[in-house]
Design an enzyme around this catalytic site. Structure first.
Site, mmCIF file in Angstrom:
data_model
loop_
_atom_site.group_PDB
_atom_site.id
_atom_site.type_symbol
_atom_site.label_atom_id
_atom_site.label_comp_id
_atom_site.label_asym_id
_atom_site.label_seq_id
_atom_site.Cartn_x
_atom_site.Cartn_y
_atom_site.Cartn_z
ATOM 1 N N HIS A 175 0.811 -1.226 0.000
ATOM 2 C CA HIS A 175 0.000 0.000 0.000
ATOM 3 C C HIS A 175 0.841 1.271 0.000
ATOM 4 C CE1 HIS A 175 -3.349 -2.550 2.125
ATOM 5 N NE2 HIS A 175 -2.929 -3.072 0.983
ATOM 6 N N GLU A 262 -12.648 -0.525 -6.010
ATOM 7 C CA GLU A 262 -13.500 0.623 -6.304
ATOM 8 C C GLU A 262 -12.986 1.477 -7.466
ATOM 9 O OE1 GLU A 262 -14.541 1.392 -1.551
ATOM 10 O OE2 GLU A 262 -13.777 3.026 -2.797
ATOM 11 N N TYR A 272 -13.779 8.933 1.586
ATOM 12 C CA TYR A 272 -14.162 7.751 0.807
ATOM 13 C C TYR A 272 -14.273 6.479 1.643
ATOM 14 C CZ TYR A 272 -14.390 10.651 -3.185
ATOM 15 O OH TYR A 272 -14.803 11.640 -4.053
#
Length: 382
Positions: A175, A262, A272
């Site tokens: 990430h 997404e 979000y």
């Protein structure tokens, strides 16, 4: 399975009042009186893109790439620049012959896991300043640098020393985000990840799990939603793709965890949802995605906008997704192409007209590499 409309495991979210999933986005403060303003005011009726499209592989541009990640088209059309995540190099690919010439090594790259030399972008004034921007993982953080490209020097020695314009983005084995792109406003946007520390995504003082908006010099851009902050949106898990439509509206792709990946329409200052929400949520505090996929079908990376359609590269899903738009909602269910034909797909970039460049990612440690099977393809898309 190319060209088959895939309905199982995909949810298109449109027209939802909860979480802002179907509402028009407010005009960014930098847009002023542009077409983006009239589009979001309701004064213009937009036409939805066709529900179904097509993909044709025109040619293989280059083969034999190793851990390719970022891609940038040279403005004169002569070639493409591609970053090597693990070796930390940037190379030029001749657009006609496919010849690969190494520009040089970006010093300071510390590659491990999903980190390394990631996204690249060309200065808005590239024709005069010859500056290349890069997002990479260092020994201590993720950062953005810019380098002078001097084609007059020998191959391998053409990159100047990196000038760090922005640093302190959290790094992790996973990430790290990494996509950068200059927007229609001339500002530099960067997608970051929460580096495996979930709470960073909701911390507006942290740079992790965000979309950042910077000046070309690395300062918080004028008109950002939070005073003196580079943060443009938050609550993201790991942003991997950035693209704008022809009305200057930003879209972003994002890795989910175990359930939903997404595609989002980005609203300045909006949340979000991660880690409280993965995919669509009933909580009005969070903006819903315009489309979501089970993680086996996508694991989305780069995206490109062409004629009312977002094209999204899938890593684990090993396919190219077509998402037709109606403003900032999905006009129809996403359509899958090239399923399993080229393995993991990392980056897709608009190439002008109805063409895109597509980069595979089978040598990233999670694919099944064959000799020379990381490549750049030219596609015709509709």
């Amino acid at each position: 399975m190319s060209g088959v409309l895939v309905a199982v495991g995909i949810l298109v979210v449109s027209g939802c009042s909860s979480g802002g999933g179907g509402e028009e986005l407010p005009t960014p403060s930098w847009a002023g009186g542009s077409s983006a303003a009239s589009a979001s005011s309701g004064g213009v009726t937009e036409s939805a893109a066709p529900a179904k499209g097509s993909v044709k592989v025109v040619r293989t541009v280059a083969t034999g790439l190793k851990s390719p990640w970022g891609l940038a088209s040279l403005p004169d059309g002569s070639g493409l620049l591609v970053s090597d995540r693990d070796d930390g190099t940037i190379s030029k690919v001749d657009a006609k012959t496919g010849k690969i010439t190494e520009l040089g090594v970006v010093s300071g790259v510390s590659a491990a896991g999903e980190g390394g030399l990631l996204g690249i972008a060309l200065s808005p004034d590239f024709a005069s300043d010859h500056m290349i921007y890069a997002y990479f993982t260092s020994a201590s953080d993720n950062r953005i640098v810019r380098m002078l490209w001097d084609e007059g020097k020998p191959a391998g020695e053409q990159l100047g020393a990196p000038d760090t314009i922005f640093k302190g983005i959290p790094k992790g084995f996973i990430h790290n985000g990494g996509r950068i792109a200059f927007g229609p406003d001339g500002m530099l946007y960067a997608g970051t990840g929460e580096s495996g520390q979930r709470g960073l995504a909701q911390d507006k003082k942290s740079l992790g799990g965000k979309i950042l908006r910077l000046t070309p010099e690395g300062e918080p851009a004028p008109g950002n939603p939070f005073p003196d902050s580079p943060v443009y949106s938050y609550g993201h898990r790991n942003v991997q793709g950035l693209a704008w439509d022809d009305k200057q509206r930003l879209f972003a792709s994002e890795f989910g965890q175990d359930t939903w990946d997404e595609l989002n329409a980005i609203k300045p200052g909006a949340d979000y949802g991660w880690p409280a929400a993965e995919g669509k949520s009933d909580d009005p505090e969070y903006v819903n995605p315009i489309a979501q996929w089970h993680t086996d079908d996508a694991s989305p990376s780069g995206i490109a906008y062409v004629d009312g359609v977002i094209w999204m590269a899938g890593l684990k899903g090993q396919r190219l997704w077509r998402i037709p738009l109606d403003g900032t909602t999905a006009a129809a269910a996403p359509q899958a192409f090239l399923t399993g034909e080229y393995g993991r797909l990392r980056t897709v970039v608009a190439a002008g007209g109805d063409k895109v460049w597509l980069v595979t990612s089978n040598t990233d440690g999670r694919g099944k590499p064959k000799s020379g099977d990381d490549r750049i393809l030219e596609l015709q898309v509709r």
